[in-house]
Design a protein around this motif. Structure first.
Motif, short mmCIF file in Angstrom:
data_model
loop_
_atom_site.label_atom_id
_atom_site.label_comp_id
_atom_site.label_asym_id
_atom_site.label_seq_id
_atom_site.Cartn_x
_atom_site.Cartn_y
_atom_site.Cartn_z
N UNK A 30 68.69 16.28 -54.38
CA UNK A 30 68.74 15.78 -53.00
C UNK A 30 67.36 15.78 -52.36
N UNK A 31 66.46 16.63 -52.84
CA UNK A 31 65.08 16.61 -52.34
C UNK A 31 64.43 15.27 -52.68
N UNK A 32 64.67 14.76 -53.88
CA UNK A 32 64.14 13.44 -54.27
C UNK A 32 64.72 12.35 -53.37
N UNK A 33 66.02 12.46 -53.09
CA UNK A 33 66.65 11.49 -52.19
C UNK A 33 66.01 11.58 -50.80
N UNK A 34 65.79 12.78 -50.30
CA UNK A 34 65.13 12.97 -49.01
C UNK A 34 63.75 12.29 -49.00
N UNK A 35 62.97 12.50 -50.05
CA UNK A 35 61.61 11.93 -50.10
C UNK A 35 61.61 10.41 -50.10
N UNK A 57 78.09 13.68 -39.70
CA UNK A 57 76.90 14.29 -39.14
C UNK A 57 77.28 15.63 -38.52
N UNK A 58 76.54 16.67 -38.86
CA UNK A 58 76.83 18.04 -38.44
C UNK A 58 78.22 18.43 -38.94
N UNK A 59 78.57 17.98 -40.14
CA UNK A 59 79.88 18.25 -40.73
C UNK A 59 80.08 19.71 -41.10
N UNK A 60 80.99 19.93 -42.02
CA UNK A 60 81.36 21.30 -42.38
C UNK A 60 80.23 22.01 -43.11
N UNK A 61 80.14 23.31 -42.86
CA UNK A 61 79.12 24.13 -43.53
C UNK A 61 79.31 24.11 -45.04
N UNK A 62 80.54 23.99 -45.49
CA UNK A 62 80.83 23.96 -46.93
C UNK A 62 80.25 22.73 -47.61
N UNK A 63 80.08 21.65 -46.86
CA UNK A 63 79.59 20.40 -47.46
C UNK A 63 78.09 20.20 -47.25
N UNK A 96 70.67 14.07 -41.89
CA UNK A 96 69.94 14.18 -40.64
C UNK A 96 68.55 14.71 -40.95
N UNK A 97 67.56 14.02 -40.42
CA UNK A 97 66.16 14.40 -40.55
C UNK A 97 65.63 14.72 -39.16
N UNK A 99 65.76 17.93 -36.80
CA UNK A 99 66.86 18.41 -35.97
C UNK A 99 66.58 18.30 -34.47
N UNK A 100 65.33 18.03 -34.09
CA UNK A 100 65.00 17.80 -32.68
C UNK A 100 65.29 16.36 -32.28
N UNK A 101 64.67 15.40 -32.97
CA UNK A 101 64.89 13.98 -32.67
C UNK A 101 66.16 13.45 -33.31
N UNK A 102 66.63 14.13 -34.34
CA UNK A 102 67.94 13.88 -34.93
C UNK A 102 68.10 12.45 -35.47
N UNK A 103 67.23 12.06 -36.40
CA UNK A 103 67.41 10.79 -37.08
C UNK A 103 68.60 10.91 -38.02
#
Length: 146
Positions: A30-35, A57-63, A96-97, A99-103
């Motif tokens: 997922x880091x590669x996907x993020x990049x 967005x802001x879904x379950x902690x388990x996911x 979500x990228x 957490x302040x501007x919440x893209x």
């Protein structure tokens, strides 16, 4: 056995018609996907991020799989390989990228196919102009959140 490539449609929430198709090998994380999402939308990689495999967005902690820099007890790291997530065409992931501007980006798995010899991750298609990560105040040159 050669890895598969997973192609995602990345739709920027709140900006209809702004989306990117990106491909990531299933032996990448997922880091590669993020990049590749950072590259696709023209964002600096200077903020925290999370993925939610429940598609909310802001879904379950388990996911949730989050930036490996700020892992708290019980959280899962984005350092997980895509192959271990069981992603099938049609699956959705919320990302979500900053957490302040919440893209917010909704990812949909378009297909899984054998990977070719080209480098991964990569941008496959781009539609619409992404807004700037920061809007600047012309008076002082300091970034203003959108």
């Amino acid at each position: 056995m050669a890895p598969d490539a997973i192609t995602f449609r990345a739709s920027l929430d709140g900006f209809p018609g702004v989306d990117r198709d990106v491909a990531v090998r299933n032996d990448q994380t997922l880091i590669h996907l993020h990049r590749v999402l950072q590259q696709a939308f023209g964002w600096d990689d200077d903020h925290l991020y999370s993925f939610w495999l429940d598609g909310e967005f802001w879904g379950s902690a388990e996911s949730e799989y989050t930036c490996p820099i700020e892992i708290e007890p019980g959280q899962k790291s984005a350092r997980v390989k895509l192959a271990s997530l069981g992603l099938l065409p049609g699956a959705t992931i919320a990302y979500i990228f900053d957490f302040g501007d919440c893209w917010q980006v909704l990812l949909t798995v378009l297909e899984t196919a054998p990977a070719d010899d080209e480098p991964y991750p990569r941008i496959v298609a781009s539609r619409g102009d992404a807004p700037p990560q920061y809007e600047y105040d012309e008076d002082d040159g300091e970034p203003e959140p959108l």
